[in-house]
Design an enzyme around this catalytic site. Structure first.
Site, PDB file in Angstrom:
ATOM      1  N   GLY A 258      38.499  38.959  41.689  1.00 23.94           N
ATOM      2  CA  GLY A 258      39.384  40.054  42.042  1.00 23.94           C
ATOM      3  C   GLY A 258      40.173  40.524  40.841  1.00 23.94           C
ATOM      4  CB  CYS A 259      42.439  43.380  40.301  1.00 22.69           C
ATOM      5  SG  CYS A 259      43.640  43.232  41.633  1.00 22.69           S
ATOM      6  CB  THR A 260      45.272  38.933  40.855  1.00 20.93           C
ATOM      7  OG1 THR A 260      44.676  38.483  42.076  1.00 20.93           O
ATOM      8  CG2 THR A 260      45.985  40.244  41.100  1.00 20.93           C
ATOM      9  N   GLY A 261      42.230  37.600  39.579  1.00 23.03           N
ATOM     10  CA  GLY A 261      41.613  36.318  39.284  1.00 23.03           C
ATOM     11  C   GLY A 261      40.474  36.007  40.235  1.00 23.03           C
TER      12      GLY A 261
END
Length: 384
Positions: A358-361
Site C-alpha cells: 500500500g501507499c504506507t507500506g
C-alpha cells in the site's frame, strides 16, 4: 515574565545538578584529532577554535601536528599516534571526550548523530550513523533506538520522543518497543505528522524533525547525516549539524565522537560542543541507567527472540493457497521481511490471502468475511 521565570528555574536546576555530580564550576575538557580531514589540518583547528569561542564553559584541546594556536596541544604526527594519544587521554580521564575521524568501534557499538532538520530547524538525533550495533538487522535497530535515547537524554533532552523510520524491519522494531513500554520501560513515542499518524516516520517527518530520536539502520542513518550536513554544499563540505556522534554500547566506556573526512569547520565546532554536552551530562551514568531500565523491561529476551527463526515448514510439506476469493480488506502492520511467511501462514490456516504494497507500506489482502480471523492468526503467530 513566564519565560524569564522558566529560564531562572532552569539555571538553578543546572546548578543543583552540577553540585550533585561534583561538576559545578569545572570545564568539560574535550579534544579533537586534527589529521585525516579532506580539508586539511587548518579546517579542524578552525573548528576547534570556533567551538572554544562559542562556548567558554568548555576547554578544547588538539591532538595532532603542532600548529599556531592558543589551544593546548598533544603532538601526534600520524593517525596511529593520534588514536593512541586519544585513547590514553580518555582512559586516564585527562579529557572527557574526543572527536575524531574513521575510528573502528567494536561490534555492538554504533554512533548517534545529531542534526538540525531544515523544515522547522528542530534538532534530531539519528540512531545510528556509523558502527554496527548487531549483525542482526532488527536487533541492531532496537539497540539503535536505545542508544539514541541515551544520547539525547545525556545531551539535555529531558524526555526524548522516539520515532522509527519507515524502512525494512520497522514494524518488528515497533513491536519490540511496544513490548518494552508495556513492561515498564519509560519513554514516549513520536507521532507522525501525516494524517494517519503512527510511530513510523515518513520523509516529511524526517525533514520536519518530528521525533527527537529517529531510529533507523546504520547505513540509512549515515546517508541521512550526509544529506543533512551537506545538502547546500554539494556533498564535498559538510556545513550543518553536529556530526555522526558518540559511539554507544553496553559497557562501552570511551566517549568518542565521529566526524567525516568531509566535515567542515562548522561541523567540527558543533561536534566538540556535542562532546562537551555528553561530558556534562555524564554519558556513562545515563547509559547504565537506561540499559538497567531496558533490561528490567525484558530487553534481552526481546532481542533473543529475533535470533530465533520462525519454525520452518517440513521440506516435504507443500503449502498451497486455498480457493481464490475476492480480497477487499487490507491488514497493515506486517513487516516487509515477514510478508511472504505471514501470507503462507494464513494459507496453512485455510484463509486465502494475497500480499501487496500500500501507499504506507506492506499489506496482506483478505476477504471481508475472513479479516477478523486472519488478524487473530497473525497475532497468535507473532506477526502483529
Amino acid at each position: 515574565m513566564t519565560d524569564v521565570k522558566k529560564m531562572i528555574g532552569q539555571v538553578f536546576e543546572e546548578i543543583a545538578d552540577g553540585i550533585e555530580s561534583g561538576s559545578f564550576g569545572k570545564k568539560a575538557v574535550v579534544a579533537v584529532t586534527t589529521l585525516g580531514s579532506e580539508h586539511g589540518v587548518e579546517n579542524v583547528v578552525k573548528g576547534a577554535e570556533l567551538a572554544q569561542k562559542k562556548d567558554p564553559s568548555i576547554e578544547v584541546r588538539l591532538i595532532g601536528p603542532k600548529v599556531e594556536t592558543s589551544l593546548k596541544q598533544y603532538e601526534a604526527n600520524t593517525d596511529e599516534e593520534g588514536y593512541k594519544v586519544m585513547e590514553e587521554l580518555l582512559d586516564s580521564g585527562e579529557i572527557g571526550a574526543c572527536v575524531t575521524m574513521h575510528y573502528n568501534f567494536p561490534i555492538g557499538v554504533s554512533t548517534v548523530g545529531r542534526t538540525v532538520t531544515p523544515a522547522f530547524a528542530r534538532e534530531m538525533y539519528v540512531a545510528t550513523t556509523t558502527g554496527t550495533s548487531s549483525a542482526h538487522r532488527i536487533e541492531a535497530m532496537v539497540k539503535n533506538g536505545i542508544y539514541g535515547l541515551i544520547a539525547a537524554k545525556t545531551a539535555g533532552v529531558k524526555r526524548p520522543s522516539l520515532g522509527i523510520l519507515n524502512v525494512d524491519g520497522a514494524n518488528q522494531v515497533e513491536r519490540a518497543f511496544n513490548q518494552l513500554k508495556e513492561n515498564g520501560f519509560d519513554f514516549d513515542f513520536a507521532e507522525s505528522h501525516r494524517a494517519d499518524g503512527g510511530v513510523k516516520m515518513r520523509g516529511n517527518d524526517v525533514l520536519q524533525g518530528t521525533p527527537d530520536v529517529l531510529v533507523t539502520d546504520t547505513l540509512t542513518g549515515n546517508i541521512l547525516m550526509k544529506m543533512f550536513s551537506s545538502f547546500t554544499t554539494g556533498g564535498g563540505f559538510e556545513a550543518h549539524g553536529y556530526g555522526y556522534g558518540p559511539g554507544i554500547g553496553e559497557d562501552y566506556n570511551r566517549t568518542i565522537l565521529i566526524v567525516s573526512r568531509a566535515s567542515g569547520y562548522p561541523v567540527i565546532a558543533n561536534a566538540l560542543i556535542y562532546a562537551a554536552d555528553l561530558v556534562k551530562g555524564d554519558l556513562g551514568k545515563v547509559s547504565k541507567e537506561v540499559f538497567k531500565n531496558a533490561k528490567a523491561a525484558g530487553l534481552d529476551k526481546i532481542l533473543d527472540s529475533f535470533k530465533e527463526t520462525k519454525k520452518e515448514e517440513k521440506e516435504d510439506e507443500e503449502i498451497t493457497a486455498p480457493a481464490k476469493e475476492i480480497v477487499s480488506e487490507a491488514i497493515a502492520g506486517i513487516d516487509i521481511l515477514e510478508l511472504e511467511d505471514a501470507t503462507h501462514k494464513l494459507w496453512k490456516n485455510g484463509i486465502y490471502a494475497e500480499s501487496g504494497m500500500g501507499c504506507t507500506g506492506p499489506v496482506i489482502m483478505v476477504s471481508k468475511e475472513k479479516i477478523q480471523e486472519a488478524k487473530e492468526v497473525l497475532k497468535a503467530e507473532g506477526y502483529m
